[in-house]
Scaffold this motif. Sequence first.
Motif, PDB file in Angstrom:
ATOM      1  N   ASP A 188      -7.121  57.048   4.132  1.00  0.00           N
ATOM      2  CA  ASP A 188      -8.112  55.991   3.875  1.00  0.00           C
ATOM      3  C   ASP A 188      -7.408  54.648   3.634  1.00  0.00           C
ATOM      4  N   THR A 236      -6.180  53.183   6.802  1.00  0.00           N
ATOM      5  CA  THR A 236      -7.291  52.642   7.586  1.00  0.00           C
ATOM      6  C   THR A 236      -7.728  51.292   7.025  1.00  0.00           C
ATOM      7  N   ILE A 237      -7.860  51.207   5.692  1.00  0.00           N
ATOM      8  CA  ILE A 237      -8.302  49.960   5.054  1.00  0.00           C
ATOM      9  C   ILE A 237      -7.334  48.823   5.387  1.00  0.00           C
ATOM     10  N   PHE A 263      -5.122  48.655   7.861  1.00  0.00           N
ATOM     11  CA  PHE A 263      -5.121  48.333   9.295  1.00  0.00           C
ATOM     12  C   PHE A 263      -6.355  47.508   9.659  1.00  0.00           C
ATOM     13  N   ASN A 264      -7.517  47.858   9.095  1.00  0.00           N
ATOM     14  CA  ASN A 264      -8.726  47.084   9.387  1.00  0.00           C
ATOM     15  C   ASN A 264      -8.577  45.651   8.893  1.00  0.00           C
ATOM     16  N   ALA A 265      -8.014  45.511   7.684  1.00  0.00           N
ATOM     17  CA  ALA A 265      -7.827  44.163   7.133  1.00  0.00           C
ATOM     18  C   ALA A 265      -6.854  43.368   8.028  1.00  0.00           C
ATOM     19  N   ARG A 283      -6.330  43.814  11.211  1.00  0.00           N
ATOM     20  CA  ARG A 283      -7.025  43.454  12.459  1.00  0.00           C
ATOM     21  C   ARG A 283      -7.819  42.169  12.285  1.00  0.00           C
ATOM     22  N   GLY A 284      -8.527  42.088  11.149  1.00  0.00           N
ATOM     23  CA  GLY A 284      -9.327  40.888  10.852  1.00  0.00           C
ATOM     24  C   GLY A 284      -8.444  39.643  10.833  1.00  0.00           C
ATOM     25  N   ASP A 325      -8.802  39.750   1.817  1.00  0.00           N
ATOM     26  CA  ASP A 325      -8.984  40.558   3.037  1.00  0.00           C
ATOM     27  C   ASP A 325      -8.993  42.045   2.678  1.00  0.00           C
ATOM     28  N   GLU A 373     -12.222  44.874   2.529  1.00  0.00           N
ATOM     29  CA  GLU A 373     -12.202  46.156   3.259  1.00  0.00           C
ATOM     30  C   GLU A 373     -12.434  47.327   2.318  1.00  0.00           C
ATOM     31  N   HIS A 390     -15.414  49.948   2.602  1.00  0.00           N
ATOM     32  CA  HIS A 390     -15.091  51.369   2.684  1.00  0.00           C
ATOM     33  C   HIS A 390     -15.885  52.160   1.643  1.00  0.00           C
ATOM     34  N   HIS A 443     -19.924  51.094   2.524  1.00  0.00           N
ATOM     35  CA  HIS A 443     -20.308  51.164   3.938  1.00  0.00           C
ATOM     36  C   HIS A 443     -21.162  50.009   4.419  1.00  0.00           C
TER      37      HIS A 443
END
Length: 368
Positions: free
Chosen positions: A288, A291-292, A294-296, A298-299, A312, A316, A320, A323
């Motif tokens: 998790d 993922t958090i 990596f998503n941040a 990406r942004g 950032d 996320e 998470h 949702h």
Amino acid sequence: MYTEIVKIIEGGLVNDKEKVINYATVLANNLEKQGDISLAKKIRSTLIQKKGALTALDSFATKPVDAESRMDIVEVSYPQVDAAQIVLSKYTQEAIYNFIESYNRRDVLLKSGFDASNSLLLYGPPGCGKTTVAQFISSITGLPLVTARLDGLVSSLLGSTAKNIRKIFDYASRRECILFLDEFDVVAKLRDDKNELGELKRVVNSLIQNIDTFSSDSILIAATNHQELLDPAIWRRFTTVITLDRPQKEEIKQLLFVILNGKSTNFLAVPKKLDFIEAALVGLSHSDIKTIIFNAMRGVILSDRDCLTNCDVLKEIYFHRNHTVEDEDELIKYLMENGATHKEINESMKIPLRKIQGISKNVDRKEP
Ligand SMILES: Nc1ncnc2c1ncn2[C@@H]1O[C@H](COP(=O)(O)OP(=O)(O)OP(=O)(O)O)[C@@H](O)[C@H]1O
Ligand SMILES: [Mg+2]
């Protein structure tokens, strides 16, 4: 000499191990004649070390398949996992290294009258490293990883599960390897279905018999999220049990450093900011957290910035956990409660400072 190199490349590309070995031997001899003794030696010792691995590909060539679906029931891989990428508590790390040491030095143990510990049960919530640790043990021992997902087997034709288990163990006995039984608890779950009690008994017996006769030169690893569901008779067969749990604050910090190695951030070097982020990540799995982050990241990339900020990451984490963002004020409050300054929120979310100040009046600032 160039001819030999070309022949070796050709052999490698068409999986012709004889050709690789023959031309590499010729190459070593020629190098020796020309005076390059050390390279010749290196090639010969590589040949000796890797000959086993080359034959391994042959002995594992025909994989067992499920009689009904004709699908492969195992996967063979040679993973390369770097120890520096895995974050574990000190004791867990020690337990894993002790297990590997016990396998590597099994001869010494046997001489002293002790069996080596070659069966390992990995237990823990999803995303906390069971598969990763199995891959790591494979890369450190050099043994191929033969993975069997038991959930796939059990859903197949009634009555064939025990047969499939036999096939898997037969296949793994062809050479030294790590047999990795993933989703191991599925066997225990058979117990839930009253109609299948007979099947469960057959499967449990088949597993016990196979585990008992499993070669001491190979390693057996089973992974489960539900250790408590396992039949005690199976459970007893595993000489080492290691729990892989969700990371605590200290490990979260290490994980952040591993994931963000070399990336520019506004919080890794600021203890107070980092503390808030660690605290906000407690209770989540390694997966998790990855993922958090990596998503941040990406942004950040998509908005053409180069520095990842605490806002950032906190945003996320908020997404998470919830949702969704039903109420922007709640998100702003959450950011403030977790140490984000008005300026940081203003820059990150493009929200006017006056609005942020208004919300700030109702915020209960906490310590991380
Ligand atoms: N201890 C850890 N250190 C660093 N990364 C980890 C760790 N544990 C898990 N990860 C990362 O999380 C992801 C999922 O991990 P892994 O597949 O090993 O979990 P798992 O315990 O096998 O989960 P599942 O129960 O869902 O099979 C991988 O990308 C892995 O890199
Ligand atoms: Mg897994």
